[in-house]
Design a protein around this motif. Sequence first.
Motif, PDB file in Angstrom:
ATOM      1  N   LEU A 118      -9.500   9.202  15.271  1.00 25.06           N
ATOM      2  CA  LEU A 118      -9.017   9.804  16.436  1.00 25.06           C
ATOM      3  C   LEU A 118      -9.638  11.163  16.767  1.00 25.06           C
ATOM      4  O   LEU A 118     -10.127  11.754  15.824  1.00 25.06           O
ATOM      5  CB  LEU A 118      -7.318   9.752  16.214  1.00 25.06           C
ATOM      6  N   ASN A 119      -9.676  11.456  18.008  1.00 17.82           N
ATOM      7  CA  ASN A 119     -10.173  12.430  18.380  1.00 17.82           C
ATOM      8  C   ASN A 119      -9.436  13.803  18.103  1.00 17.82           C
ATOM      9  O   ASN A 119      -8.228  13.775  18.006  1.00 17.82           O
ATOM     10  CB  ASN A 119     -10.880  12.661  19.524  1.00 17.82           C
ATOM     11  N   ILE A 120     -10.161  15.086  18.068  1.00 14.67           N
ATOM     12  CA  ILE A 120      -9.328  16.062  17.878  1.00 14.67           C
ATOM     13  C   ILE A 120      -8.242  16.509  19.097  1.00 14.67           C
ATOM     14  O   ILE A 120      -7.410  17.294  18.856  1.00 14.67           O
ATOM     15  CB  ILE A 120     -10.282  17.501  17.512  1.00 14.67           C
ATOM     16  N   GLU A 121      -8.644  16.376  20.309  1.00 15.45           N
ATOM     17  CA  GLU A 121      -7.750  16.325  21.341  1.00 15.45           C
ATOM     18  C   GLU A 121      -6.369  15.811  20.818  1.00 15.45           C
ATOM     19  O   GLU A 121      -5.414  16.109  21.337  1.00 15.45           O
ATOM     20  CB  GLU A 121      -8.272  15.883  22.666  1.00 15.45           C
ATOM     21  N   GLN A 122      -6.755  14.481  20.325  1.00 18.56           N
ATOM     22  CA  GLN A 122      -5.177  13.662  20.006  1.00 18.56           C
ATOM     23  C   GLN A 122      -4.598  14.267  18.922  1.00 18.56           C
ATOM     24  O   GLN A 122      -3.336  14.409  18.891  1.00 18.56           O
ATOM     25  CB  GLN A 122      -5.687  12.273  19.853  1.00 18.56           C
TER      26      GLN A 122
ATOM     27  N   PHE B  28       3.376  14.584  13.818  1.00 17.65           N
ATOM     28  CA  PHE B  28       2.322  14.806  12.355  1.00 17.65           C
ATOM     29  C   PHE B  28       2.123  16.543  12.412  1.00 17.65           C
ATOM     30  O   PHE B  28       2.382  16.500  11.141  1.00 17.65           O
ATOM     31  CB  PHE B  28       1.032  14.228  12.831  1.00 17.65           C
ATOM     32  N   ASN B  29       1.765  17.301  13.376  1.00 21.88           N
ATOM     33  CA  ASN B  29       1.431  18.628  13.084  1.00 21.88           C
ATOM     34  C   ASN B  29       2.707  19.499  12.695  1.00 21.88           C
ATOM     35  O   ASN B  29       2.460  20.507  11.907  1.00 21.88           O
ATOM     36  CB  ASN B  29       0.905  19.302  14.355  1.00 21.88           C
ATOM     37  N   HIS B  30       3.797  18.844  13.284  1.00 20.41           N
ATOM     38  CA  HIS B  30       5.136  19.590  12.760  1.00 20.41           C
ATOM     39  C   HIS B  30       5.204  19.299  11.148  1.00 20.41           C
ATOM     40  O   HIS B  30       5.452  20.169  10.438  1.00 20.41           O
ATOM     41  CB  HIS B  30       6.234  19.110  13.601  1.00 20.41           C
ATOM     42  N   GLU B  31       5.074  18.007  10.664  1.00 18.96           N
ATOM     43  CA  GLU B  31       5.052  17.714   9.411  1.00 18.96           C
ATOM     44  C   GLU B  31       3.940  18.538   8.274  1.00 18.96           C
ATOM     45  O   GLU B  31       4.432  18.995   7.282  1.00 18.96           O
ATOM     46  CB  GLU B  31       4.964  16.120   9.068  1.00 18.96           C
ATOM     47  N   VAL B  32       2.823  18.555   8.716  1.00 22.38           N
ATOM     48  CA  VAL B  32       1.924  19.499   8.044  1.00 22.38           C
ATOM     49  C   VAL B  32       2.312  20.882   8.031  1.00 22.38           C
ATOM     50  O   VAL B  32       2.235  21.469   6.895  1.00 22.38           O
ATOM     51  CB  VAL B  32       0.269  19.271   8.862  1.00 22.38           C
ATOM     52  N   MET B  33       2.547  21.319   9.237  1.00 20.59           N
ATOM     53  CA  MET B  33       3.062  22.754   9.034  1.00 20.59           C
ATOM     54  C   MET B  33       4.451  22.921   8.059  1.00 20.59           C
ATOM     55  O   MET B  33       4.402  23.980   7.541  1.00 20.59           O
ATOM     56  CB  MET B  33       3.570  23.157  10.451  1.00 20.59           C
TER      57      MET B  33
ATOM     58  N   ILE C 266      -0.046  10.827   5.584  1.00 18.47           N
ATOM     59  CA  ILE C 266       1.490  10.914   5.546  1.00 18.47           C
ATOM     60  C   ILE C 266       2.256  10.235   6.758  1.00 18.47           C
ATOM     61  O   ILE C 266       3.150  10.097   6.763  1.00 18.47           O
ATOM     62  CB  ILE C 266       1.939  12.456   5.509  1.00 18.47           C
ATOM     63  N   ASP C 267       1.177  10.119   7.716  1.00 21.46           N
ATOM     64  CA  ASP C 267       1.754   9.515   9.100  1.00 21.46           C
ATOM     65  C   ASP C 267       1.143   8.083   9.080  1.00 21.46           C
ATOM     66  O   ASP C 267       0.021   7.666   9.435  1.00 21.46           O
ATOM     67  CB  ASP C 267       1.198  10.126  10.135  1.00 21.46           C
ATOM     68  N   GLU C 268       2.150   7.035   9.045  1.00 23.06           N
ATOM     69  CA  GLU C 268       1.695   5.470   8.881  1.00 23.06           C
ATOM     70  C   GLU C 268       1.258   5.074  10.376  1.00 23.06           C
ATOM     71  O   GLU C 268       0.601   4.098  10.473  1.00 23.06           O
ATOM     72  CB  GLU C 268       3.022   4.834   8.310  1.00 23.06           C
ATOM     73  N   LYS C 269       1.810   5.647  11.348  1.00 23.73           N
ATOM     74  CA  LYS C 269       1.504   5.497  12.794  1.00 23.73           C
ATOM     75  C   LYS C 269       0.218   6.083  13.296  1.00 23.73           C
ATOM     76  O   LYS C 269      -0.570   5.438  14.073  1.00 23.73           O
ATOM     77  CB  LYS C 269       2.714   5.942  13.730  1.00 23.73           C
ATOM     78  N   LEU C 270      -0.263   6.991  12.543  1.00 27.81           N
ATOM     79  CA  LEU C 270      -1.318   7.823  12.939  1.00 27.81           C
ATOM     80  C   LEU C 270      -2.514   7.378  12.243  1.00 27.81           C
ATOM     81  O   LEU C 270      -3.827   7.483  12.738  1.00 27.81           O
ATOM     82  CB  LEU C 270      -1.055   9.419  13.056  1.00 27.81           C
ATOM     83  N   ARG C 271      -2.413   7.301  11.055  1.00 27.22           N
ATOM     84  CA  ARG C 271      -3.541   7.037   9.912  1.00 27.22           C
ATOM     85  C   ARG C 271      -4.457   5.683  10.401  1.00 27.22           C
ATOM     86  O   ARG C 271      -3.811   5.062  11.045  1.00 27.22           O
ATOM     87  CB  ARG C 271      -3.202   6.945   8.426  1.00 27.22           C
TER      88      ARG C 271
ATOM     89  N   PRO D  80       0.860  -1.217   0.088  1.00 32.23           N
ATOM     90  CA  PRO D  80      -0.004   0.024  -0.006  1.00 32.23           C
ATOM     91  C   PRO D  80       0.777   1.188   0.005  1.00 32.23           C
ATOM     92  O   PRO D  80       2.054   1.131   0.127  1.00 32.23           O
ATOM     93  CB  PRO D  80      -0.760  -0.059   1.264  1.00 32.23           C
ATOM     94  N   LEU D  81       0.223   2.247  -0.196  1.00 40.60           N
ATOM     95  CA  LEU D  81       0.774   3.749  -0.171  1.00 40.60           C
ATOM     96  C   LEU D  81       1.547   4.122   1.011  1.00 40.60           C
ATOM     97  O   LEU D  81       1.220   4.245   2.179  1.00 40.60           O
ATOM     98  CB  LEU D  81      -0.106   4.922  -0.743  1.00 40.60           C
ATOM     99  N   PRO D  82       2.966   4.048   0.876  1.00 37.82           N
ATOM    100  CA  PRO D  82       3.600   4.630   2.092  1.00 37.82           C
ATOM    101  C   PRO D  82       3.553   6.010   2.456  1.00 37.82           C
ATOM    102  O   PRO D  82       3.153   6.824   1.486  1.00 37.82           O
ATOM    103  CB  PRO D  82       5.436   4.410   1.590  1.00 37.82           C
ATOM    104  N   GLY D  83       3.650   5.902   3.644  1.00 42.60           N
ATOM    105  CA  GLY D  83       3.494   7.443   4.168  1.00 42.60           C
ATOM    106  C   GLY D  83       4.487   8.649   3.536  1.00 42.60           C
ATOM    107  O   GLY D  83       4.257   9.765   3.039  1.00 42.60           O
ATOM    108  N   LYS D  84       5.584   8.122   3.322  1.00 42.60           N
ATOM    109  CA  LYS D  84       6.724   8.987   2.740  1.00 42.60           C
ATOM    110  C   LYS D  84       6.258   9.385   1.226  1.00 42.60           C
ATOM    111  O   LYS D  84       6.407  10.861   0.944  1.00 42.60           O
ATOM    112  CB  LYS D  84       8.040   8.249   2.439  1.00 42.60           C
TER     113      LYS D  84
END
Length: 822
Positions: free
Chosen positions: A783-787, A794-799, A753-758, A722-726
């Motif tokens: 996952l919830n928005i608090e998480q 992940f947020n750092h990667e998006v930013m 983009i985050d294989e651990k989180l998706r 399947p599609l890798p996060g990278k």
Amino acid sequence: MRLQFNLEYRTGFGEHVALNFLDENGRLDRHTMQSLDGLHWQVEMKCLKDSGTYMDYYYSVMRGEKEMRHEWLVEPHRLELAAVKGAYYIVNDHWLDMPEDSYMYSSAFTDCVMARKRQLSTKTEYDHTIRLKVRAPQLRNGERLALVGSADYLGCWNCAKALPMAEHECHEWVVSLDADRLPERTEYKFVILPLDRKQALTVIWENCENRILEKPELVQGQVMVYELPQAWFSIPMWKGAGTVIPVFSLRSEGSFGVGDFGDLKMMVDWCAKTHQSILQILPINDTVMSRTWQDSYPYNAISIYALHPQYMDLRQLPKIKDEALNRKYEEIRQELNALPQIDYERMSEAKMAYLQIIFEQERAGLKRRASYKQFFEANREWLEPYARFCYYRDKFGTAVFSTWPEKLPKPEQKVLDFWYFVQYNLDKQMHDVHAHARKQRVILKGDIPIGISRDGVEAWVEPRYFNLNGQAGAPPDAFCEDGQNWGFPTYNWEEMFKDGCSWWVRRFRKMAEYFDAYRIDHVLGFFRIWEIPVPEKSGLYGQFQPALPMTREEVEAYGIPFVEDLFLEDHKRKNMWHPRINATKLGAFEELSEGEQWQFWRLYDDYFYRRNNQFWYNEAMKKLPRLTEATRMLVCAEDLGMVPDCVAWVMNDLRILSLEIQTMPKEYGVRFGHLQRNPYRSVCTFSTHDMPTLRQWWDEDEERAQEYYETVLHMDGEAPHPLPGKLAKEVLSRHLLSPSMLCLMSFQDWIAIDEKLRLPDQNAERINIPANPRHYWRYRMHLNIEQLLNADDFNHEVMLLIQQGNRSTTSAAACIPSWLDA
């Protein structure tokens, strides 16, 4: 006080220019201008207004009493009467057509991402006044405009001594000059300076030759006003990034089995935290018809105004006083919220029961609240019929109003009050989300469906606006080989034009209370709609309406025998014909000779892509300008499907942002679109709610993915599955680097983009399958928005991706001036 207005504008024979003032009540005060040459126009009048006030006005071209055309109305001319001694104002204007950068005047910019405090000019007491006005829409957060020039009065080109200007309306800056302190000839420029005067002086100079001011001869009390050409600075065009997600898909620790307006507010915070500047959602109007999961379809609302009760954030309501009941509903909430997807029926039943309890508990004091009274009076035109509709729907067990008794009983007031209570609280919560998004400088983008339900409030109370014997849909496309039948009635535009499309204007203005941008669903429907006659079900029986059908003689002129099986008779005109959309797949086509087949293909291509071009252009230009001028929202459109050339003409004329999807290129014969060819006025994305997500798309056709891997990503070897996060990150990065003004990714594509989180099961991320008319819309974030807010990596990667795409905002806290905190 005397006023003289001067305008240079070339008119045609028999035409004249009129000056139009609008008062506080919307009444029009029109003055005919005079000209000796049809180019230079002038009108003079007396003014009874007190000094210090202002007037907004616009020019129009008239032929007799008929208005032929008018200026751009989103931001008209403004004249401030700021000179205390001013007795005679001479105003020198120029005609204002819609500017190329009209999007900068949308509330998405003026009230959100580039919001500044605007104020009228300070009063002056000069004997002789020169007043300069200039538009400068490129200014960003924390910047102001100033005037500097060769005269001592203008700082002798020293920007530290530049004259400050006032932004008296969006992007228009003004300054009053004491003419007695100016030499006969002055060179000057506009400059951008920091809003905070304590900051180090950084200057951006206007990118043009020096402007020249020749001092006019003025008498005591005279004010000369010059409206100048727009200032332009060498500043890169603004680009933003954002997320697309339905409200129902949101999940927080405290939501009730479905996303709500409280969750939406938290999602705004996530966007701000990751430097995103836009959050797009799907329609949020009430869709309750049967109280079954089939009501989950958000594009079939029973009201274009009422918000869906499922989006009520129960946390913002008073607590249930009965502790046993409170514990019971908390247990239900936790159970529903733990489900991987929405259980629409259980959720809806539980939330509605909860709202009934709160209503009974709080209703005694409801009508005494000033905010409730204000809401009711401002919305009663649609609120009262909506409440009555809900009463009869529940009483008779169906929203199909054609089956209700002819003589309807009087509704119970208590039931009507319940629906008023629900809408009052929903409206309050959604206004709060909008205000919060503006404070965070995140554009909230809504969605306006192309259709309305034939079993809804509008069709019940305003049937004249709709063709109830027609069904809107779509011709065959990549989503559905047989076309689509959405079931919506088509619009009776002739009736709508009689009152200036007021139905649409009211609809858009209600949307503007909640959003600063919007998506026009299926914008092609404003050019022509794919209409399927009742009771047909298949989209293959549709034809474009309006359109220019063909006679038998026209068909035969192509060198083709008229074969009725290849054509559909026009729904409204006998013996007029449209080629069937699937004609080339029919047996009758196979029976034609090779030459006849070639000629039929020529007819087919001409009919669907050229014959109606000018006709459809004119149709759209009768409708869309009225709607896009109704509000200041940023206008985006979904322009996919069988797109004739005229669509691009209209969208360019009206500065509407197009939708660009790399896997659905508009360029003929191209497999994958070239992202760097995207127009600036566009929204770039990889997938929509009607499409598979990036991860699904990658794995559903390995041959196609391999070609994309090699020709677009320029990778060697075999594409991984399947599609890798990278690799997902690489796809998103390329989209963010495109020239498009907006790059909006679905939440599912961001998190890919985050294989651990998706979400491990990519197929559980699909929102809609258009080929399935009975699809259950129930996707929720896993996952919830608090998480999500705490997912630092992940947020750092998006930013980082957004920063690398030159789409980053500054942090919310740093960019909000103190006046916005108040």
